[in-house]
Design an enzyme around this catalytic site. Structure first.
Site, short mmCIF file in Angstrom:
data_model
loop_
_atom_site.label_atom_id
_atom_site.label_comp_id
_atom_site.label_asym_id
_atom_site.label_seq_id
_atom_site.Cartn_x
_atom_site.Cartn_y
_atom_site.Cartn_z
N PRO A 94 12.36 22.26 51.08
CG PRO A 94 12.21 22.53 48.74
CD PRO A 94 12.79 21.63 49.81
CB SER A 95 8.16 20.31 52.48
OG SER A 95 6.83 19.86 52.58
CG ASN A 96 4.92 24.61 49.01
OD1 ASN A 96 5.28 25.73 49.33
ND2 ASN A 96 5.13 24.11 47.80
#
Length: 371
Positions: A94-96
């Site tokens: 889910p990396s921003n």
């Protein structure tokens, strides 16, 4: 690199208080919407003796929102200056950071490869939700990798991929996890000067933010030290390894040539990460909803909810940890994490009806009003 990209490079002049640092970046590029506002934040259940304000770095852009874009203004400028045409980075599923890198890379005409840590190596299960939706829409090349540590696992994989791309004629640039390189921390030296111009040093006693890969916390702590500020910096850790955060910041202090230890300039607050990175509890999600419905501020379920709840727990149980009662919380963004589906069950839960209005129907103007 084409001339249009070169034209986006701006010569970087650091604030006077940072001019003695070693290895100051030559250039930056304009990606973020700066001068994000600071305003009061009436957090539910916050102790009344504390006055909490919020720095809205969730408003640094739309698809480029959050703290990562400030770091990428320097990291990607370095990539362009070195005439690279491809960036490689890594992060969690889910990396921003990966989403921001994917979008910024395409805006700058760069190819992008994302190595995403996942326990499930079935590519069909990656999905199109949250940050992954934007990463895929930006045309990035997504490669699932095991859940390895950065230095011992992911970095060697990035280096191997870079070598392969060079053999194919590309000019790759490796972006550290989270954009948290020495070059990247200048994004938050710049942000600190921005906050100084917003009366930071006069109006507040403590700064609180979340910390993961360590770059934003390093920038804030180093800036606070260099300016001679009397503020106390706190970073709530979303992982279980507080020693890593101190070690990361000490690396940057050494690179900067500063004779100080991280332990002396920032307070890393641990113990509030459970049940683990990227795994919000039901209580976390319910508090996300309570905050949004009562203050109009949306916080993500990975980083900021852990940090906010950790901050409030310390205020209630360990108030002497804070230097004063005027607190500035730095919102680092990540709201696309709310679109991964985890919050859906909370919105339909009977426990949260006071924060979630029922959807009503009114089919005809002559029908009785449904309120």
């Amino acid at each position: 690199m084409n001339r249009n990209n070169r034209a986006q490079l701006h010569k970087y002049e650091p604030p006077n208080w940072a001019s003695s640092l070693k290895s100051i970046p030559k250039y930056s590029i304009k990606l973020a919407q700066r001068n994000t506002p600071i305003h009061s934040w009436n957090l539910p259940d916050a102790p009344k003796e504390f006055s909490i304000f919020i720095k809205r770095d969730d408003l640094t852009g739309c698809a480029l929102s959050g703290n990562k874009v400030r770091k990428l203004e320097f990291v990607l400028a370095d990539a362009l200056d070195k005439k690279c045409d491809t960036v490689i980075t890594c992060g969690g599923l889910p990396s921003n950071h990966c989403r921001t890198t994917a979008v910024a890379a395409k805006q700058l005409g760069l190819n992008c490869y994302l190595l995403l840590r996942s326990s499930n190596q079935e590519t069909v299960n990656v999905g199109y939700k949250g940050n992954r939706l934007l990463s895929r829409m930006a045309g990035s090349n997504i490669i699932l990798v095991p859940e390895l540590k950065y230095k011992s696992g992911l970095k060697p994989m990035m280096e191997k991929m870079a070598e392969k791309l060079r053999q194919q004629g590309s000019a790759p640039y490796l972006v550290e996890v989270g954009g948290s390189s020495y070059t990247g921390l200048f994004g938050y030296l710049t942000a600190f000067q921005e906050m100084m111009d917003q009366n930071l040093l006069v109006d507040f006693d403590d700064i609180v933010l979340t910390v993961g890969s360590g770059g934003t916390a390093a920038g804030i702590a180093i800036a606070n030290y260099l300016t001679g500020s009397k503020l106390k910096c706190h970073a709530v850790n979303v992982y279980d390894d507080d020693a890593y955060v101190y070690s990361k910041i000490n690396e940057e202090l050494q690179a900067a040539g500063l004779p100080v230890q991280a332990e002396d300039i920032i307070d890393v607050i641990g113990g509030h990460h459970l049940p683990g990175y990227g795994r919000p509890t039901q209580e976390d999600l319910e508090y996300v909803l309570e905050i949004s419905s009562s203050t109009g501020v949306f916080i993500d379920p990975v980083y900021n909810i852990k940090a906010v709840r950790g901050m409030l727990a310390e205020m209630n149980n360990n108030p002497e940890r804070f230097q004063g009662n005027r607190i500035l919380y730095i919102h680092t963004g990540g709201c696309f994490g709310l679109f991964d589906g985890k919050i859906d069950s909370v919105l339909t839960s009977s426990r949260c009806t006071q924060y979630n209005s029922e959807i009503l129907c009114w089919r005809d103007i002559n029908d009785p009003l449904p309120i």
